[in-house]
Enzyme design. Structure first.
Site, PDB file in Angstrom:
ATOM      1  N   HIS A 125       0.847  -1.181   0.000  1.00 17.11           N
ATOM      2  CA  HIS A 125       0.000   0.000   0.000  1.00 17.11           C
ATOM      3  C   HIS A 125       0.895   1.247   0.000  1.00 17.11           C
ATOM      4  O   HIS A 125       2.068   1.184   0.417  1.00 17.11           O
ATOM      5  CB  HIS A 125      -0.905   0.000   1.236  1.00 17.11           C
ATOM      6  CG  HIS A 125      -2.029  -0.988   1.165  1.00 17.11           C
ATOM      7  ND1 HIS A 125      -3.073  -1.017   2.053  1.00 17.11           N
ATOM      8  CD2 HIS A 125      -2.289  -1.987   0.267  1.00 17.11           C
ATOM      9  CE1 HIS A 125      -3.912  -1.981   1.736  1.00 17.11           C
ATOM     10  NE2 HIS A 125      -3.463  -2.586   0.663  1.00 17.11           N
TER      11      HIS A 125
ATOM     12  N   GLU B 209       1.015   3.771   1.941  1.00 11.36           N
ATOM     13  CA  GLU B 209       1.556   4.113   3.262  1.00 11.36           C
ATOM     14  C   GLU B 209       2.798   3.282   3.570  1.00 11.36           C
ATOM     15  O   GLU B 209       3.784   3.785   4.127  1.00 11.36           O
ATOM     16  CB  GLU B 209       0.517   3.836   4.370  1.00 11.36           C
ATOM     17  CG  GLU B 209      -0.780   4.622   4.275  1.00 11.36           C
ATOM     18  CD  GLU B 209      -1.860   3.875   3.518  1.00 11.36           C
ATOM     19  OE1 GLU B 209      -1.567   3.278   2.456  1.00 11.36           O
ATOM     20  OE2 GLU B 209      -3.007   3.897   3.972  1.00 11.36           O
TER      21      GLU B 209
ATOM     22  N   CYS C 169      -6.132   1.402   6.036  1.00 11.66           N
ATOM     23  CA  CYS C 169      -6.742   0.123   6.435  1.00 11.66           C
ATOM     24  C   CYS C 169      -6.099  -0.347   7.750  1.00 11.66           C
ATOM     25  O   CYS C 169      -5.178   0.279   8.276  1.00 11.66           O
ATOM     26  CB  CYS C 169      -6.532  -0.924   5.345  1.00 11.66           C
ATOM     27  SG  CYS C 169      -4.834  -1.547   5.246  1.00 11.66           S
TER      28      CYS C 169
ATOM     29  N   CYS D   2      -2.258  -0.758   7.606  1.00 13.90           N
ATOM     30  CA  CYS D   2      -1.506   0.509   7.580  1.00 13.90           C
ATOM     31  C   CYS D   2      -1.608   1.249   8.908  1.00 13.90           C
ATOM     32  O   CYS D   2      -0.632   1.855   9.356  1.00 13.90           O
ATOM     33  CB  CYS D   2      -1.969   1.356   6.399  1.00 13.90           C
ATOM     34  SG  CYS D   2      -1.483   0.599   4.825  1.00 13.90           S
TER      35      CYS D   2
END
Lengths: 156, 156
Positions: free
Chosen positions: A59, A61, A89, A92
Site C-alpha cells: 500500500h 503508506e 486500512c 496501515c
C-alpha cells in the site's frame, strides 16, 4: 470537515500525496498516494504498488514509511506525520502505530475498510502506548474522484 | 487451550515457526518466527528482522507472507494458513486479512499488542468480507520462553 478548515501546509502536503496517487494510476495501480513529512519537509513518498509487487503489503503508506525509515536509518518516526489520499486500512494503521508516527492526515474516507473512524478507529482501540492524532477529509473530493475515475476508465 | 488438543500437523508447523524464531535470536532479533502452509507443505518462512532492516514493518509474519506471495506470484493466499510463534499485532492482522489467509495459528498470547483476542480480536471487527479462523496457544510455553530467555540474555 471542510478543506478550508485545514492549514495551508496540510493542503500542500496532501497535494503532494495526490501527485503520488496520480503516479500510481499511470502505472495501472489503484491511485492511492502518501508522503511522510518531518520538520515541514517531505522526506519520503510512496504510491500503491499491489499489482506490480504482487503482494497485499505494498500500500502507499507502507512504501512511504519504508522509504522514510531507510532515509532516516531508524524504524521510529516519532517526529513525522503521514499524509495519505485514502483512509488507512487495518494493516496501515498497525504500521503507523508500530512506526510511532505522530499525526495522520487522510483525504477520502473508505467506508468498507477504513480503520481511522469508518469501520472502526483503531487508534482508539489498539494504540495503547502513544497518542496519534488523526485528521480526515483533506481534499476528500479530489482524492475520491481520482479513484472513481480510475475504475470508470478500467470498465471502458 | 492445551497443546494436546491440537492436531499433529499443527504442532509440526509450529515447530517450524519456532525454528525461525530461534534463527531471529541468533541474529540478535527478538525471537518471533512464522511459516506459511499450503496443501500440507511449508511454502515460505520468515523471522523478525526489525533491527536489521530498521523498519517497523519486518515482523516475522510480513517476511513470511511476502515470500509466499513471491513464490506463488499472487497477492492472494486464500488457500494458505499461517503459523506464528506470537499473537499477531494490528499491522500483521491487517496484512493477513488483506492477503486473504484462511487460518491463523499462533503460539504465545501477547497481552499488550495482540490483536487476535488479547487487546481486541480484529478478525471480528475489521474482517468484513471473509472468515479467517484463529487458533491460539499452540506450544505457547515454548514460544513464550524463547522471548523471555532472549531478554534475560540481553540484560546480562
Amino acid at each position: 470537515m471542510d478543506s478550508q478548515e485545514f492549514m495551508q501546509n496540510d493542503i500542500k502536503f496532501m497535494k503532494a500525496a495526490i501527485k503520488q496517487a496520480a503516479l500510481a494510476a499511470s502505472h495501472g495501480e489503484v491511485p492511492i498516494g502518501a508522503v511522510i513529512v518531518r520538520d515541514g519537509q517531505v522526506i519520503a513518498r510512496g504510491y500503491n504498488k499491489r499489482q506490480k509487487t504482487r503482494t497485499a503489503l505494498m500500500h502507499a503508506e507502507v512504501v512511504a514509511i519504508e522509504r522514510a525509515c531507510k532515509n532516516l536509518g531508524d524504524w521510529r518516526l516519532s517526529d513525522c506525520d503521514i499524509y495519505v489520499t485514502l483512509e488507512p486500512c487495518c494493516m496501515c494503521v498497525g504500521l503507523i502505530i508500530n512506526s510511532r508516527i505522530r499525526n495522520v492526515y487522510f483525504g477520502a474516507p473508505e467506508p468498507k475498510s477504513g480503520c481511522c473512524g469508518s469501520v472502526v478507529n483503531l487508534f482508539d482501540t489498539v494504540n495503547m502506548n502513544q497518542t496519534t492524532r488523526v485528521f480526515g477529509g483533506i481534499l476528500a473530493d479530489e482524492c475520491s474522484s481520482l479513484i472513481s475515475d480510475f475504475f470508470k476508465k478500467c470498465r471502458k
